[in-house]
Design a protein around this motif. Sequence first.
Motif, mmCIF file in Angstrom:
data_model
loop_
_atom_site.group_PDB
_atom_site.id
_atom_site.type_symbol
_atom_site.label_atom_id
_atom_site.label_comp_id
_atom_site.label_asym_id
_atom_site.label_seq_id
_atom_site.Cartn_x
_atom_site.Cartn_y
_atom_site.Cartn_z
ATOM 1 N N ARG A 201 0.834 -1.203 0.000
ATOM 2 C CA ARG A 201 0.000 0.000 0.000
ATOM 3 C C ARG A 201 0.874 1.260 0.000
ATOM 4 O O ARG A 201 0.547 2.244 -0.660
ATOM 5 C CB ARG A 201 -0.915 -0.018 1.224
ATOM 6 N N TYR A 202 1.992 1.186 0.712
ATOM 7 C CA TYR A 202 2.918 2.323 0.706
ATOM 8 C C TYR A 202 3.507 2.546 -0.695
ATOM 9 O O TYR A 202 3.579 3.677 -1.181
ATOM 10 C CB TYR A 202 4.036 2.079 1.718
ATOM 11 N N GLY A 203 3.934 1.450 -1.351
ATOM 12 C CA GLY A 203 4.459 1.583 -2.702
ATOM 13 C C GLY A 203 3.422 2.101 -3.677
ATOM 14 O O GLY A 203 3.741 2.867 -4.594
ATOM 15 N N LEU A 204 2.180 1.705 -3.484
ATOM 16 C CA LEU A 204 1.095 2.188 -4.336
ATOM 17 C C LEU A 204 0.883 3.678 -4.149
ATOM 18 O O LEU A 204 0.702 4.436 -5.115
ATOM 19 C CB LEU A 204 -0.185 1.416 -4.018
ATOM 20 N N HIS A 205 0.937 4.158 -2.915
ATOM 21 C CA HIS A 205 0.697 5.570 -2.641
ATOM 22 C C HIS A 205 1.805 6.449 -3.192
ATOM 23 O O HIS A 205 1.537 7.500 -3.794
ATOM 24 C CB HIS A 205 0.546 5.784 -1.134
ATOM 25 N N GLU A 213 2.143 14.080 -9.728
ATOM 26 C CA GLU A 213 3.004 15.256 -9.843
ATOM 27 C C GLU A 213 3.469 15.485 -11.279
ATOM 28 O O GLU A 213 3.580 16.627 -11.723
ATOM 29 C CB GLU A 213 4.220 15.095 -8.933
ATOM 30 N N GLU A 214 3.711 14.395 -12.007
ATOM 31 C CA GLU A 214 4.226 14.537 -13.374
ATOM 32 C C GLU A 214 3.119 14.777 -14.382
ATOM 33 O O GLU A 214 3.251 15.615 -15.276
ATOM 34 C CB GLU A 214 5.012 13.281 -13.757
ATOM 35 N N TYR A 215 2.021 14.028 -14.267
ATOM 36 C CA TYR A 215 0.897 14.174 -15.197
ATOM 37 C C TYR A 215 -0.396 14.285 -14.395
ATOM 38 O O TYR A 215 -1.243 13.389 -14.410
ATOM 39 C CB TYR A 215 0.831 12.980 -16.154
ATOM 40 N N GLY A 216 -0.518 15.385 -13.678
ATOM 41 C CA GLY A 216 -1.693 15.628 -12.849
ATOM 42 C C GLY A 216 -2.371 16.937 -13.196
ATOM 43 O O GLY A 216 -1.940 17.672 -14.101
ATOM 44 N N PRO A 217 -3.418 17.276 -12.482
ATOM 45 C CA PRO A 217 -4.190 18.483 -12.819
ATOM 46 C C PRO A 217 -3.466 19.791 -12.520
ATOM 47 O O PRO A 217 -3.879 20.834 -13.024
ATOM 48 C CB PRO A 217 -5.440 18.328 -11.946
ATOM 49 N N LYS A 218 -2.400 19.764 -11.710
ATOM 50 C CA LYS A 218 -1.707 21.001 -11.354
ATOM 51 C C LYS A 218 -0.590 21.371 -12.322
ATOM 52 O O LYS A 218 0.057 22.397 -12.151
ATOM 53 C CB LYS A 218 -1.146 20.884 -9.939
ATOM 54 N N GLY A 240 -7.862 -2.578 -11.396
ATOM 55 C CA GLY A 240 -7.670 -2.554 -9.963
ATOM 56 C C GLY A 240 -8.085 -1.251 -9.319
ATOM 57 O O GLY A 240 -8.907 -0.486 -9.846
ATOM 58 N N SER A 241 -7.489 -0.971 -8.164
ATOM 59 C CA SER A 241 -7.882 0.197 -7.382
ATOM 60 C C SER A 241 -7.476 1.512 -8.022
ATOM 61 O O SER A 241 -8.016 2.558 -7.675
ATOM 62 C CB SER A 241 -7.256 0.109 -5.984
ATOM 63 N N LEU A 242 -6.525 1.499 -8.967
ATOM 64 C CA LEU A 242 -6.091 2.727 -9.620
ATOM 65 C C LEU A 242 -6.988 3.115 -10.795
ATOM 66 O O LEU A 242 -6.764 4.164 -11.403
ATOM 67 C CB LEU A 242 -4.652 2.579 -10.113
ATOM 68 N N ARG A 243 -7.964 2.302 -11.105
ATOM 69 C CA ARG A 243 -8.812 2.582 -12.263
ATOM 70 C C ARG A 243 -9.553 3.899 -12.119
ATOM 71 O O ARG A 243 -9.787 4.594 -13.109
ATOM 72 C CB ARG A 243 -9.804 1.426 -12.448
ATOM 73 N N ARG A 244 -9.920 4.247 -10.900
ATOM 74 C CA ARG A 244 -10.705 5.468 -10.683
ATOM 75 C C ARG A 244 -9.867 6.726 -10.654
ATOM 76 O O ARG A 244 -10.416 7.824 -10.528
ATOM 77 C CB ARG A 244 -11.481 5.359 -9.375
ATOM 78 N N ALA A 245 -8.555 6.599 -10.762
ATOM 79 C CA ALA A 245 -7.705 7.780 -10.654
ATOM 80 C C ALA A 245 -6.733 7.933 -11.809
ATOM 81 O O ALA A 245 -6.335 9.052 -12.119
ATOM 82 C CB ALA A 245 -6.924 7.747 -9.336
ATOM 83 N N VAL A 261 -1.337 8.677 -16.636
ATOM 84 C CA VAL A 261 -1.816 10.036 -16.416
ATOM 85 C C VAL A 261 -2.987 10.013 -15.454
ATOM 86 O O VAL A 261 -3.719 9.027 -15.343
ATOM 87 C CB VAL A 261 -2.245 10.699 -17.744
ATOM 88 N N SER A 262 -3.132 11.115 -14.739
ATOM 89 C CA SER A 262 -4.288 11.275 -13.873
ATOM 90 C C SER A 262 -5.526 11.531 -14.720
ATOM 91 O O SER A 262 -5.439 12.132 -15.805
ATOM 92 C CB SER A 262 -4.056 12.433 -12.904
ATOM 93 N N LEU A 263 -6.653 11.072 -14.237
ATOM 94 C CA LEU A 263 -7.896 11.334 -14.968
ATOM 95 C C LEU A 263 -8.206 12.818 -15.031
ATOM 96 O O LEU A 263 -8.956 13.255 -15.898
ATOM 97 C CB LEU A 263 -9.058 10.584 -14.306
ATOM 98 N N ALA A 264 -7.627 13.592 -14.110
ATOM 99 C CA ALA A 264 -7.833 15.039 -14.116
ATOM 100 C C ALA A 264 -6.811 15.773 -14.974
ATOM 101 O O ALA A 264 -6.854 16.987 -15.072
ATOM 102 C CB ALA A 264 -7.790 15.578 -12.687
ATOM 103 N N TYR A 265 -5.864 15.031 -15.554
ATOM 104 C CA TYR A 265 -4.890 15.648 -16.455
ATOM 105 C C TYR A 265 -5.552 15.950 -17.793
ATOM 106 O O TYR A 265 -6.640 15.456 -18.095
ATOM 107 C CB TYR A 265 -3.704 14.705 -16.635
#
Length: 295
Positions: A201-205, A213-218, A240-245, A261-265
Amino acid sequence: MRGAAVRGRVTPDQQCADAVDLARAAAEEAAGAEQIGDHIGVTADDTRVVTHLFECRLPGYRGWRWAVTVARASRARTVTLDETVLLPGPDALLAPEWVPWNERLRPGDLGPGDLLPTEGEDLRLEPGLAVGDEELVETDGVAPAAGEAPAEGAAAATAEGAGAGEDAGAAAAAPGGVPRRAEIAAVADELGMTRHRVLSRYGLHIAADRWEEEYGPKTPMAQAAPASCVSCGFLMPLAGSLRRAFGVCANEFAPADGHVVSLAYGCGGHSEAAVMPKPVEPPPPVLDTMGADPT
């Protein structure tokens, strides 16, 4: 004292502090007379223990000092030599602090043919198929635990297995029996669960934070995008659990092609950013035919 500076909380022994010639001779014997500079100070290390400091003229040792320690026994008048060492001063040129190789690595350092070993206690990983001996117990020839009577079904299966091979195999896989380790391994291999370690879970986070940070909404690209990736037809969602993000960009002309990429990118290559008008097809040409009437 010959005008040398005196440092230290303990008052230096006068006879030891005056033994400058003895200290210089020791330093010259260790490094050579041409490498010993001016006498720059005296430090009281202890009662009747004094260190004389001399300027070092060795090339590449800017700011270093030769430290010669002398001492005098109680009620003795003779000063004796203790040790001679080369020490860095406050402005000495020093090598940078050692950093282990695994802390010096940066993304992109790994090249073809390089091996990057992973520590056994890496927090980014955790055991994959956790199968312990207490969970998987082979049914063939295993005695019951201390103080535990064998089950009737297991005893019958063992007795029948001694006389018939196929019947013993069927009994081992009968409902209510404990499956053998080989059977569990075969099922795990079929399901793709044979990895010894998987992402924790730590590695996933930390991976999600890095991708965000690299391909996100900011990012500046996302701030100027006409729409986000969540509505883009070139987005390939993850499982998996990353599908929603997160997802993977599949637009060859986008700056994030092949990256998570983030879905918000978003970028200017959004599939619905602009609908290209269809080219106007001109009508077929009209040909005027000319002919002559036969006479």
